[in-house]
Scaffold this motif. Structure first.
Motif, short mmCIF file in Angstrom:
data_model
loop_
_atom_site.label_atom_id
_atom_site.label_comp_id
_atom_site.label_asym_id
_atom_site.label_seq_id
_atom_site.Cartn_x
_atom_site.Cartn_y
_atom_site.Cartn_z
N ALA A 16 14.92 -28.58 11.79
CA ALA A 16 13.59 -28.95 11.33
C ALA A 16 13.35 -30.46 11.44
CB ALA A 16 13.39 -28.52 9.87
N SER A 17 14.30 -31.19 12.00
CA SER A 17 14.20 -32.64 12.07
C SER A 17 13.28 -33.10 13.20
CB SER A 17 15.59 -33.25 12.30
OG SER A 17 16.09 -32.88 13.57
N PHE A 18 12.85 -34.35 13.12
CA PHE A 18 12.06 -34.92 14.21
C PHE A 18 12.91 -35.02 15.47
CE2 PHE A 18 10.18 -38.15 16.85
CZ PHE A 18 8.81 -37.89 16.75
N ASN A 19 14.20 -35.31 15.31
CA ASN A 19 15.08 -35.35 16.49
C ASN A 19 15.11 -34.00 17.20
OD1 ASN A 19 16.98 -37.88 17.08
ND2 ASN A 19 16.44 -37.88 14.90
N ALA A 20 15.13 -32.92 16.43
CA ALA A 20 15.09 -31.59 17.04
C ALA A 20 13.79 -31.39 17.79
CB ALA A 20 15.26 -30.52 15.97
N ALA A 21 12.69 -31.85 17.21
CA ALA A 21 11.39 -31.73 17.87
C ALA A 21 11.35 -32.56 19.16
CB ALA A 21 10.28 -32.19 16.93
N ALA A 22 11.95 -33.76 19.13
CA ALA A 22 12.00 -34.60 20.33
C ALA A 22 12.85 -33.96 21.41
CB ALA A 22 12.54 -35.98 19.97
N LYS A 23 13.96 -33.37 20.98
CA LYS A 23 14.83 -32.65 21.93
C LYS A 23 14.10 -31.47 22.55
CE LYS A 23 17.33 -29.59 20.26
NZ LYS A 23 17.14 -28.16 19.95
N ASP A 24 13.42 -30.69 21.71
CA ASP A 24 12.69 -29.53 22.21
C ASP A 24 11.55 -29.94 23.15
OD1 ASP A 24 14.35 -27.90 20.74
OD2 ASP A 24 12.92 -27.63 19.09
N ALA A 25 10.89 -31.04 22.81
CA ALA A 25 9.80 -31.54 23.66
C ALA A 25 10.33 -31.94 25.03
CB ALA A 25 9.11 -32.73 23.00
N ALA A 26 11.51 -32.56 25.04
CA ALA A 26 12.13 -32.97 26.31
C ALA A 26 12.52 -31.76 27.14
CB ALA A 26 13.34 -33.85 26.04
N VAL A 27 13.11 -30.76 26.50
CA VAL A 27 13.50 -29.54 27.22
C VAL A 27 12.27 -28.90 27.86
CG1 VAL A 27 14.39 -27.20 26.98
CG2 VAL A 27 15.54 -29.09 25.80
N ALA A 28 11.20 -28.78 27.09
CA ALA A 28 9.98 -28.14 27.60
C ALA A 28 9.35 -28.94 28.73
CB ALA A 28 8.98 -27.94 26.46
N ALA A 29 9.24 -30.25 28.53
CA ALA A 29 8.58 -31.11 29.53
C ALA A 29 9.36 -31.15 30.83
CB ALA A 29 8.38 -32.52 28.97
N LEU A 30 10.67 -31.25 30.74
CA LEU A 30 11.49 -31.34 31.94
C LEU A 30 11.61 -29.99 32.65
CD1 LEU A 30 14.22 -33.69 30.44
CD2 LEU A 30 12.63 -34.28 32.28
N THR A 31 11.71 -28.91 31.87
CA THR A 31 11.76 -27.58 32.47
C THR A 31 10.47 -27.28 33.22
OG1 THR A 31 13.23 -26.79 30.71
CG2 THR A 31 12.09 -25.12 32.00
N ALA A 32 9.36 -27.72 32.66
CA ALA A 32 8.06 -27.51 33.31
C ALA A 32 7.96 -28.22 34.65
CB ALA A 32 6.93 -27.98 32.38
N GLN A 33 8.77 -29.27 34.82
CA GLN A 33 8.79 -30.01 36.09
C GLN A 33 9.77 -29.41 37.10
OE1 GLN A 33 8.94 -34.41 35.71
NE2 GLN A 33 8.77 -34.05 33.51
N GLY A 34 10.45 -28.35 36.71
CA GLY A 34 11.40 -27.72 37.62
C GLY A 34 12.83 -28.16 37.42
N CYS A 35 13.08 -28.92 36.36
CA CYS A 35 14.44 -29.37 36.08
C CYS A 35 15.26 -28.24 35.44
CB CYS A 35 14.45 -30.56 35.12
SG CYS A 35 13.66 -32.04 35.77
N THR A 36 16.55 -28.28 35.67
CA THR A 36 17.48 -27.44 34.93
C THR A 36 18.01 -28.28 33.78
OG1 THR A 36 18.14 -26.26 36.93
CG2 THR A 36 19.62 -26.12 35.05
N VAL A 37 17.76 -27.85 32.55
CA VAL A 37 18.11 -28.64 31.38
C VAL A 37 19.18 -27.94 30.57
CG1 VAL A 37 17.25 -29.82 29.33
CG2 VAL A 37 15.74 -29.52 31.31
N GLU A 38 20.24 -28.66 30.25
CA GLU A 38 21.31 -28.14 29.40
C GLU A 38 21.43 -29.03 28.18
OE1 GLU A 38 25.68 -26.09 29.87
OE2 GLU A 38 24.96 -27.41 31.45
#
Length: 270
Positions: A16-38
Motif C-alpha cells: 500500500a506504500s507510495f513506493n509500491a505505487a511507483a513500482k507498479d506505475a513503472a511496470v505498467a508504463a514500460l510494459t506498455a512500451q513493449g519492454c519485458t519487466v522483471e
C-alpha cells in the motif's frame, strides 16, 4: 526502450506504500512500451542482506584471512555462488535498464537493498574494469526513491546538505563504478504528507518520464582516462589545465577546490 529488458529492484514491505505505487506505475508504463519487466521484490523474497561466507559454495580459499571481495570474485569465476545470488545476477545480465525503487533511509538505500548491491554486484567489483570501463558499460541504471522531507532539506543551504553530495556514493561509487550509464534520479519528495492529488501528480510525472526515457541523456561522470593510473589515479595535468578556467569542478566528488557543479547528480549532462 521498445522490446528491451528492465529489472526493477524494489525494497518496501508494504503493497500500500507510495513506493509500491511507483513500482507498479513503472511496470505498467514500460510494459506498455513493449519492454519485458522483471521485479525483484526484496522483502517478499526475504533476500539475505549480509555478505558472508555462506554466499560461496564449496568453501573459501583463505578462511583465516577472509576477504569477501576476493573470494566472491573467484567463486563467481568458478560458478560457486549461492543460488539466490546467481538468480539475481542472471536477471542483471539480461537487463538493459535497472531501476532501484526504494524509500531513502538514513540518506541511503534500505539495508536489504544495500545487501543486494553488496552480494549481487560483488563480481563487478574489479580494479581492472571499473567506471567508464566497468562491466556494465552497455547498461543503464537509475535510482527512484521517496524521501520523508521536502526538497529544501536536501538543498545546498538545507540542514541535510546538497542532495548531489548525498547521491554521489550511490550513483558514482556503486553504479558508475560498475560501468552503468546513470539516468538522473527520480525523486519523490515527501509523498507521505502530500495530498492525494499531489501524489497522483507525482506518479503521472513518473509515467510521462518513463515514456520518454530512451531520449534522455545520462548523468556526467569523468571518464577513466582522465586519471593517471601510474600516479594513484590522480587527474592528469592536462585535464586540470582544461578545467582551470571553468567556474566549477568536474563533478561533486572531483571539484578541484572549486565550487561544486550545480545539479551534477540530479540532472543529465551537467
Amino acid at each position: 526502450f521498445a522490446a528491451k529488458k528492465v529489472l526493477i529492484v524494489y525494497a518496501h514491505e508494504s503493497p500500500a506504500s507510495f513506493n509500491a505505487a511507483a513500482k507498479d506505475a513503472a511496470v505498467a508504463a514500460l510494459t506498455a512500451q513493449g519492454c519485458t519487466v522483471e521485479v525483484s521484490d526484496l522483502y517478499a523474497m526475504k533476500f539475505k542482506a549480509a555478505a558472508t561466507t555462506e554466499d560461496i559454495t564449496g568453501g573459501v580459499k583463505d578462511a583465516e584471512n577472509f576477504c569477501y571481495a576476493k573470494e566472491i570474485k573467484l567463486a563467481s569465476e568458478e560458478g560457486r555462488l549461492a543460488d539466490d545470488i546467481k538468480k539475481e545476477q542472471e536477471k542483471l545480465k539480461e537487463a538493459d535498464l535497472v531501476i532501484f525503487q526504494f524509500p531513502m533511509y538514513w540518506s541511503s538505500v534500505p539495508a536489504i537493498m544495500k545487501g543486494w548491491m553488496d552480494r549481487v554486484l560483488g563480481f563487478a567489483y574489479a580494479q581492472e574494469k571499473r567506471y567508464s570501463e566497468g562491466i556494465f558499460k552497455d547498461k543503464k541504471a537509475m535510482l527512484s526513491f521517496t524521501t520523508d522531507c521536502p526538497e529544501s532539506v536536501y538543498s545546498d543551504t538545507g540542514i541535510n546538505g546538497d542532495i548531489n553530495v548525498t547521491l554521489w556514493p550511490l550513483q558514482n561509487g556503486i553504479l558508475n563504478y560498475c560501468g552503468f550509464q546513470v539516468f538522473a534520479p527520480q525523486i519523490f519528495w515527501d509523498p507521505a504528507t502530500g495530498s492525494p492529488e499531489s501524489r497522483s501528480s507525482m506518479l503521472e510525472g513518473w509515467r510521462t518520464r518513463l515514456q520518454n526515457l530512451c531520449g534522455e541523456a545520462t548523468v556526467y561522470f569523468a571518464p577513466l582516462d582522465y586519471f593517471d593510473k601510474e600516479k594513484g589515479f590522480l587527474l592528469k595535468p592536462e585535464v586540470k589545465e582544461k578545467y582551470a578556467s571553468k567556474e566549477s569542478g568536474l563533478t561533486v566528488g572531483i571539484h578541484m577546490g572549486k565550487p561544486l557543479p550545480a545539479n551534477s547528480q540530479t540532472k543529465a549532462g551537467v
